[in-house]
Scaffold this motif. Structure first.
Motif, short mmCIF file in Angstrom:
data_model
loop_
_atom_site.label_atom_id
_atom_site.label_comp_id
_atom_site.label_asym_id
_atom_site.label_seq_id
_atom_site.Cartn_x
_atom_site.Cartn_y
_atom_site.Cartn_z
N ASN A 119 11.92 24.87 -29.78
CA ASN A 119 10.84 24.79 -28.80
C ASN A 119 11.18 25.69 -27.61
OD1 ASN A 119 8.89 24.08 -26.97
ND2 ASN A 119 9.01 21.87 -27.40
N GLY A 148 3.93 22.69 -25.97
CA GLY A 148 5.33 22.31 -25.78
C GLY A 148 5.60 20.91 -26.28
N LYS A 160 18.47 11.98 -33.73
CA LYS A 160 17.17 12.48 -34.20
C LYS A 160 17.32 13.19 -35.55
CE LYS A 160 14.38 15.79 -31.97
NZ LYS A 160 13.55 16.08 -30.79
N GLU A 174 5.91 18.23 -29.00
CA GLU A 174 6.36 18.65 -30.32
C GLU A 174 5.30 18.57 -31.42
OE1 GLU A 174 9.81 16.37 -31.34
OE2 GLU A 174 8.82 14.44 -31.06
N THR A 182 19.08 22.72 -25.87
CA THR A 182 19.74 21.80 -26.79
C THR A 182 20.43 22.59 -27.89
OG1 THR A 182 17.82 20.35 -26.45
CG2 THR A 182 19.37 19.73 -28.18
N GLY A 193 18.66 15.68 -25.92
CA GLY A 193 17.63 16.73 -25.90
C GLY A 193 17.33 17.19 -24.50
N ARG A 194 17.31 18.51 -24.31
CA ARG A 194 17.11 19.07 -22.98
C ARG A 194 15.67 19.49 -22.73
NH1 ARG A 194 21.84 16.78 -21.96
NH2 ARG A 194 23.67 18.11 -22.12
N GLY A 195 14.76 19.12 -23.63
CA GLY A 195 13.37 19.50 -23.46
C GLY A 195 12.61 18.58 -22.52
N ASN A 245 13.59 21.01 -31.54
CA ASN A 245 14.56 20.90 -30.45
C ASN A 245 14.36 22.01 -29.43
OD1 ASN A 245 17.10 19.52 -32.53
ND2 ASN A 245 16.45 18.63 -30.59
N ASN A 246 14.68 21.68 -28.20
CA ASN A 246 14.58 22.63 -27.10
C ASN A 246 15.63 23.74 -27.21
OD1 ASN A 246 15.89 22.95 -24.05
ND2 ASN A 246 13.69 23.20 -24.16
C1 LIG Z 1 3.07 17.79 -22.25
C2 LIG Z 1 4.43 18.07 -22.80
C3 LIG Z 1 4.98 19.33 -22.70
C4 LIG Z 1 6.24 19.60 -23.22
N1 LIG Z 1 6.73 20.87 -23.10
C5 LIG Z 1 7.96 21.14 -23.61
C6 LIG Z 1 8.49 22.46 -23.54
O1 LIG Z 1 7.86 23.38 -23.00
N2 LIG Z 1 9.71 22.70 -24.07
C7 LIG Z 1 10.42 21.71 -24.67
O2 LIG Z 1 11.51 21.97 -25.17
N3 LIG Z 1 9.95 20.45 -24.75
C8 LIG Z 1 8.73 20.15 -24.24
N4 LIG Z 1 8.25 18.87 -24.36
C9 LIG Z 1 9.07 17.86 -25.07
C10 LIG Z 1 8.86 17.93 -26.58
O3 LIG Z 1 7.77 17.11 -26.94
C11 LIG Z 1 10.07 17.43 -27.36
O4 LIG Z 1 10.46 16.21 -26.86
C12 LIG Z 1 11.25 18.37 -27.29
O5 LIG Z 1 10.92 19.67 -27.65
C13 LIG Z 1 12.33 17.86 -28.20
O6 LIG Z 1 13.49 18.66 -28.09
P1 LIG Z 1 14.84 18.08 -27.49
O7 LIG Z 1 15.09 16.77 -28.19
O8 LIG Z 1 15.86 19.11 -27.81
O9 LIG Z 1 14.62 17.89 -26.04
C14 LIG Z 1 6.98 18.57 -23.84
C15 LIG Z 1 6.44 17.30 -23.91
C16 LIG Z 1 5.19 17.04 -23.39
C17 LIG Z 1 4.64 15.65 -23.50
#
Ligand SMILES: Cc1cc2nc3c(=O)[nH]c(=O)nc-3n(C[C@H](O)[C@H](O)[C@H](O)COP(=O)(O)O)c2cc1C
Ligand code: SF4
Ligand code: FES
Lengths: 437, 179
Positions: free
Chosen positions: A83, A174, A67, A176, A214, A56-58, A210-211
């Protein structure tokens, strides 16, 4: 700009009219979707992504295929959410994907929805990206018109609805679970996990978030196969990563790099080093929420999950903030603490109060009202926040704060002991409670 | 809630009504349509008036307090009328490093109001905001959907003069977006 030998996500950046469906199709777009819907089961798509080792690139770097596997087998209603809230200071890579290649994200979202069995997919875009919301909405409309969305996609039995959801200005959305609550029409306050969204999320049904980055990698993986994807990057960090670089380097911007590239090489060759008259002091490598590295430290790291963890920091979102030596670290941490205080959703006391105190104490140091004991006080406040809250926003404030205190302690100590070197306040200073004066 | 706050007639235009019907038809529950519905109201009225909150609560079958709670949680929903041009200057870290404090100070001087203030003619409102996602091309500011990047005091002056002279805002970014 991006390195020619590894252009998966950035291949179409800068392409003329590249955001339009016809051009995307001419470049091979939606071939992966056709392949999946005609010759792959949802499980096969998931297994391919799992085999590719996509993480995951988030920010958290959790393996994507794994996941997806948490969705209970046989679940009747599943939701998928992209996301696109991109609000982490220093991060602007998802913006480039939506700007130059919205269909790559949309195709990836359809493939991901298919893999997890979702029939409704939301694309949650931060409200400040008004013009990108229009752009993505247009692309979604094109995809509907071409039969890539809606009922019986490409003649298969699969159907998917896609909604572009506009955020309204809240960093915490952001996270999730905050994002899911927001789409439910509530305040974007995170929920306690477990239950994890993959088991119980939007409207209490299994939901995968997902970001953008990703999701945008999925069409390539499905089209070219996991083995081809793994030709880039390292064994544990396969593939490529987008880095958004800000600060006074010669060539800031978004770069796609194979994971594992030495920072030194990237810095000198791609970024062209520091801009004229600037000298490197520090780098915050993965968005504002990760520990800072000094110039000496950063020059020895490779840009992948493991190497950065070993160096005591995190890859995070890949928002690389380059700090020049003219910057005062106490001033910069005040900017960041103001941000976390502003964005705390307020439901956990350690976060709501802690971020406020961190900002207040740093601010009083900077305005000459601090005391020598304030440096230790900052540390004690951090101790009372880390790991004690519903979501990691409190940790996200503590990690930069602690690392600044540890690595640039002398700057804090100097202000605490010699308030006369503090900044004079501007003529507006008393009228507002704004960041830095 | 204060009773007078819910009084007054509220109505959406036919186009706004149609947009809302479209949203309600596509979102899985009425409550989940709350955010897009608020956007429809704000797009049309410029802000979300108390009467609009009461109206929407009834349409969606939720308590007015639920709608209020959402309106006040998110910074982009405005419950008061706004100045004609809301200048939102990013004051977060990357822009700060690249000179946002100078831009903000310059704007404060030029407009004669501090951050958070509004010019008496109702034309400008100045706000410091968190990261806008233009960190690589900061300092930056946003007016509605338009982003202005790589700001200098000269560019700010030209922008203010243009807006005062009736010129509509136009994005000024590194990458020209074709329609
Ligand atoms: C305070 C906070 C802000 C976040 N902001 C973002 C965001 O702007 N974009 C994002 O993709 N993930 C963000 N995340 C992570 C997400 O909770 C989540 O892990 C992610 O969207 C999962 O996608 P991925 O598995 O593709 O990374 C944030 C997490 C926290 C704790
Ligand atoms: S840690 Fe902060 S942002 Fe996260 S849920 Fe608690 S109060 Fe909200
Ligand atoms: S820090 Fe200013 S746009 Fe990101």
């Amino acid at each position: 700009m991006p390195r020619d030998d590894c252009r998966i996500l950035s291949a179409r950046f800068g392409r003329r009219d590249g955001h339009k469906l016809a051009v995307y199709e001419a470049d091979g777009g939606y071939r992966a979707l056709r392949k999946a819907l005609t010759s792959m089961t949802p499980v096969a798509v998931r297994d391919e992504v799992k085999a590719a080792g996509l993480r995951g690139r988030g920010g958290a770097g959790f393996p994507t295929g794994v996941k997806w596997g948490f969705v209970p087998a046989g679940a009747s209603t599943v939701y998928f959410m992209v996301n696109a809230d991109e609000s982490e200071p220093g991060t602007f890579k998802d913006r480039w994907i939506m700007d130059y290649d919205p269909h790559a994200m949309i195709e990836g979202a359809i493939l991901s929805s298919y893999a997890v069995g979702a029939r409704l997919c939301f694309i949650y875009i931060r409200g400040e990206f008004g013009w990108l919301i229009d752009r993505v909405q247009k692309a979604v409309d094109e995809a509907y018109a071409a039969g890539y969305l809606g009922r019986g996609i490409l003649g298969s039995a699969y159907e998917l609805e896609m909604l572009v959801h506009k955020g309204a200005g809240a960093y915490i959305c952001g996270e999730e679970t905050g994002l899911i609550n927001s789409v439910e029409g509530r305040k974007g306050q995170p929920s306690i996990k477990p239950p994890f969204p993959a088991v119980q999320g939007f409207l209490r049904q299994p939901t995968i978030v997902n970001n953008v980055e990703t999701v945008a990698a999925v069409p390539y993986i499905v089209r070219e196969g996991a083995a081809t994807y793994r030709r880039h990057g390292t064994e544990k960090s396969p593939g490529t990563k987008l880095w958004s670089v800000s600060g006074p380097v010669r060539r800031p911007g978004v770069y796609e790099l194979p994971l594992g590239l030495p920072f030194r090489e990237f810095f000198t060759q791609d970024l062209g080093g520091m801009a004229d008259g600037e000298e490197l002091k520090a780098v915050i490598v993965g968005g504002s929420s990760v520990p800072v590295l000094t110039a000496d430290e950063i020059m020895g790291v490779n840009l992948d999950y493991e190497s950065l963890a070993e160096a005591g920091t995190m890859l995070g979102s890949g928002g690389m903030i380059v700090v020049p030596s003219r910057c005062d670290m106490v001033e910069l941490i005040q900017v960041l603490m103001h941000f976390y205080w502003d964005e705390s959703c307020g439901q956990c006391t350690p976060c709501r109060e802690g971020t406020g105190w961190l900002h207040k104490i740093v601010k009083r140091l900077r305005t000459g009202a601090g005391a020598p004991s304030d440096v230790e006080l900052l540390e004690r406040v951090c101790d009372g926040m880390m790991g004690l809250t519903i979501c990691p926003l409190a940790d996200a404030a503590v990690m930069p704060m602690r690392s600044f205190l540890q690595k640039f302690r002398h700057e804090f100590v100097a202000l605490a002991h010699r308030p006369e070197i503090a900044q004079p306040r501007s003529r507006w200073a008393r009228q507002t409670n704004e960041v830095v004066r | 809630m204060d009773e007078t706050a819910t009084q007054g007639v509220f109505e959406l235009s036919a186009a706004g009504q149609a947009r809302l019907e479209g949203i309600l038809a596509r979102y899985p529950t009425r409550e989940s349509a709350l955010m897009p519905a608020l956007w429809i109201i704000q797009d049309e009225k410029g802000h979300i008036p108390p009467a609009g909150i009461a109206w929407l609560a009834e349409r969606l079958g939720v308590e007015p307090a639920r709608v209020w709670e959402v309106v006040t949680f998110y910074t982009m929903y405005r419950s008061e009328p706004q100045a004609k041009w809301v200048l939102q200057v990013c004051h977060n870290i990357s822009c700060h490093i690249m000179g946002a404090p100078d831009i903000l100070r310059h704007l404060e001087e030029r407009l004669g109001v501090p951050r958070g203030g509004r010019t008496p003619d109702g034309l400008f409102q100045l706000e410091g905001v968190e990261c806008l996602g233009s960190c690589g091309s900061g300092p930056c500011l946003q007016i509605g959907k338009h982003m202005y990047e790589n700001l200098t005091p000269e560019k700010v002056d030209a922008l203010l003069d243009g807006l005062r002279g009736g010129q509509p805002p136009r994005a000024d970014t590194d990458r020209e977006l074709e329609a």
